[in-house]
Design a protein around this motif. Structure first.
Motif, mmCIF file in Angstrom:
data_model
loop_
_atom_site.group_PDB
_atom_site.id
_atom_site.type_symbol
_atom_site.label_atom_id
_atom_site.label_comp_id
_atom_site.label_asym_id
_atom_site.label_seq_id
_atom_site.Cartn_x
_atom_site.Cartn_y
_atom_site.Cartn_z
ATOM 1 N N GLY A 202 8.678 5.364 0.908
ATOM 2 C CA GLY A 202 7.310 4.868 1.094
ATOM 3 C C GLY A 202 7.273 3.393 1.437
ATOM 4 O O GLY A 202 6.504 2.961 2.300
ATOM 5 N N ALA A 203 8.133 2.620 0.770
ATOM 6 C CA ALA A 203 8.173 1.183 1.053
ATOM 7 C C ALA A 203 8.679 0.920 2.457
ATOM 8 O O ALA A 203 8.139 0.082 3.184
ATOM 9 C CB ALA A 203 9.062 0.480 0.033
ATOM 10 N N LEU A 204 9.717 1.640 2.862
ATOM 11 C CA LEU A 204 10.258 1.439 4.210
ATOM 12 C C LEU A 204 9.264 1.866 5.285
ATOM 13 O O LEU A 204 9.137 1.207 6.323
ATOM 14 C CB LEU A 204 11.571 2.191 4.373
ATOM 15 C CG LEU A 204 12.755 1.632 3.580
ATOM 16 C CD1 LEU A 204 13.972 2.513 3.760
ATOM 17 C CD2 LEU A 204 13.042 0.215 3.967
ATOM 18 N N SER A 205 8.557 2.947 5.041
ATOM 19 C CA SER A 205 7.549 3.355 6.030
ATOM 20 C C SER A 205 6.401 2.355 6.082
ATOM 21 O O SER A 205 5.837 2.104 7.148
ATOM 22 C CB SER A 205 7.039 4.766 5.728
ATOM 23 O OG SER A 205 6.284 4.784 4.537
ATOM 24 N N GLY A 206 6.078 1.760 4.944
ATOM 25 C CA GLY A 206 5.046 0.720 4.932
ATOM 26 C C GLY A 206 5.465 -0.500 5.726
ATOM 27 O O GLY A 206 4.664 -1.085 6.466
ATOM 28 N N GLN B 213 0.822 -1.193 0.000
ATOM 29 C CA GLN B 213 0.000 0.000 0.000
ATOM 30 C C GLN B 213 0.860 1.249 0.000
ATOM 31 O O GLN B 213 0.539 2.229 -0.638
ATOM 32 C CB GLN B 213 -0.930 0.008 1.213
ATOM 33 C CG GLN B 213 -2.009 -1.046 1.132
ATOM 34 C CD GLN B 213 -2.808 -1.144 2.417
ATOM 35 O OE1 GLN B 213 -2.476 -0.526 3.417
ATOM 36 N NE2 GLN B 213 -3.864 -1.928 2.384
ATOM 37 N N GLY B 214 1.982 1.231 0.713
ATOM 38 C CA GLY B 214 2.892 2.372 0.728
ATOM 39 C C GLY B 214 3.480 2.623 -0.646
ATOM 40 O O GLY B 214 3.585 3.761 -1.089
ATOM 41 N N LEU B 215 3.843 1.559 -1.360
ATOM 42 C CA LEU B 215 4.369 1.721 -2.708
ATOM 43 C C LEU B 215 3.295 2.236 -3.650
ATOM 44 O O LEU B 215 3.539 3.117 -4.462
ATOM 45 C CB LEU B 215 4.905 0.387 -3.228
ATOM 46 C CG LEU B 215 6.284 -0.024 -2.753
ATOM 47 C CD1 LEU B 215 6.599 -1.420 -3.255
ATOM 48 C CD2 LEU B 215 7.325 0.951 -3.220
ATOM 49 N N ALA B 216 2.092 1.683 -3.568
ATOM 50 C CA ALA B 216 1.023 2.121 -4.445
ATOM 51 C C ALA B 216 0.644 3.571 -4.158
ATOM 52 O O ALA B 216 0.351 4.337 -5.069
ATOM 53 C CB ALA B 216 -0.204 1.217 -4.284
#
Length: 123
Positions: A59-63, A37-40
């Motif tokens: 975004g991916a790391l925060s996800g 979801q963070g990547l999207a």
């Protein structure tokens, strides 16, 4: 060496196509991990102009971080006896965070390997 770069690019493209189909499928709101979801979200926020690599990575790391925090909170709630935290939800959240973390580590390993390949290229 160009084969490894081509392989990585094809994996990235297949991952992007999977993300596009996952966002359109009925399971997108049911079982999609927070990392995806963070990547999207970072791709959708960029609009017509593509997101930078650092924004996508952030975004991916925060996800992944959110998935791990959610998993920890659910596990703690289950241990404290919260009736809303059933074992199935705790286990699913735990597995999602583990998979997201493993994927992040694998991406890091491939980036380091690609960097080393580029640095070892003869001029």
């Amino acid at each position: 060496m160009s084969d490894s770069i081509t392989s990585i690019l094809s994996q990235i493209r297949s991952y992007q196509s999977q993300m596009g189909s996952a966002a359109l499928g009925p399971a997108a709101d049911v079982g999609q991990s927070t990392a995806i979801q963070g990547l999207a979200g970072s791709e959708a926020a960029s609009g017509t102009q593509g997101a930078s690599f650092s924004e996508t990575l952030r975004g991916a790391l925060s996800g992944v971080n959110e998935a791990q925090q959610k998993s920890g909170a659910l596990a703690k709630a289950f241990e404290m006896g919260d009736p809303s935290a059933d074992l199935a939800r705790v286990m699913v959240a735990s597995q999602q965070s583990q998979i997201a973390f493993r994927a992040t580590v694998e991406v890091r390993n491939r980036l380091v390997q690609a960097y080393q390949d580029v640095m070892n290229m003869p001029l």
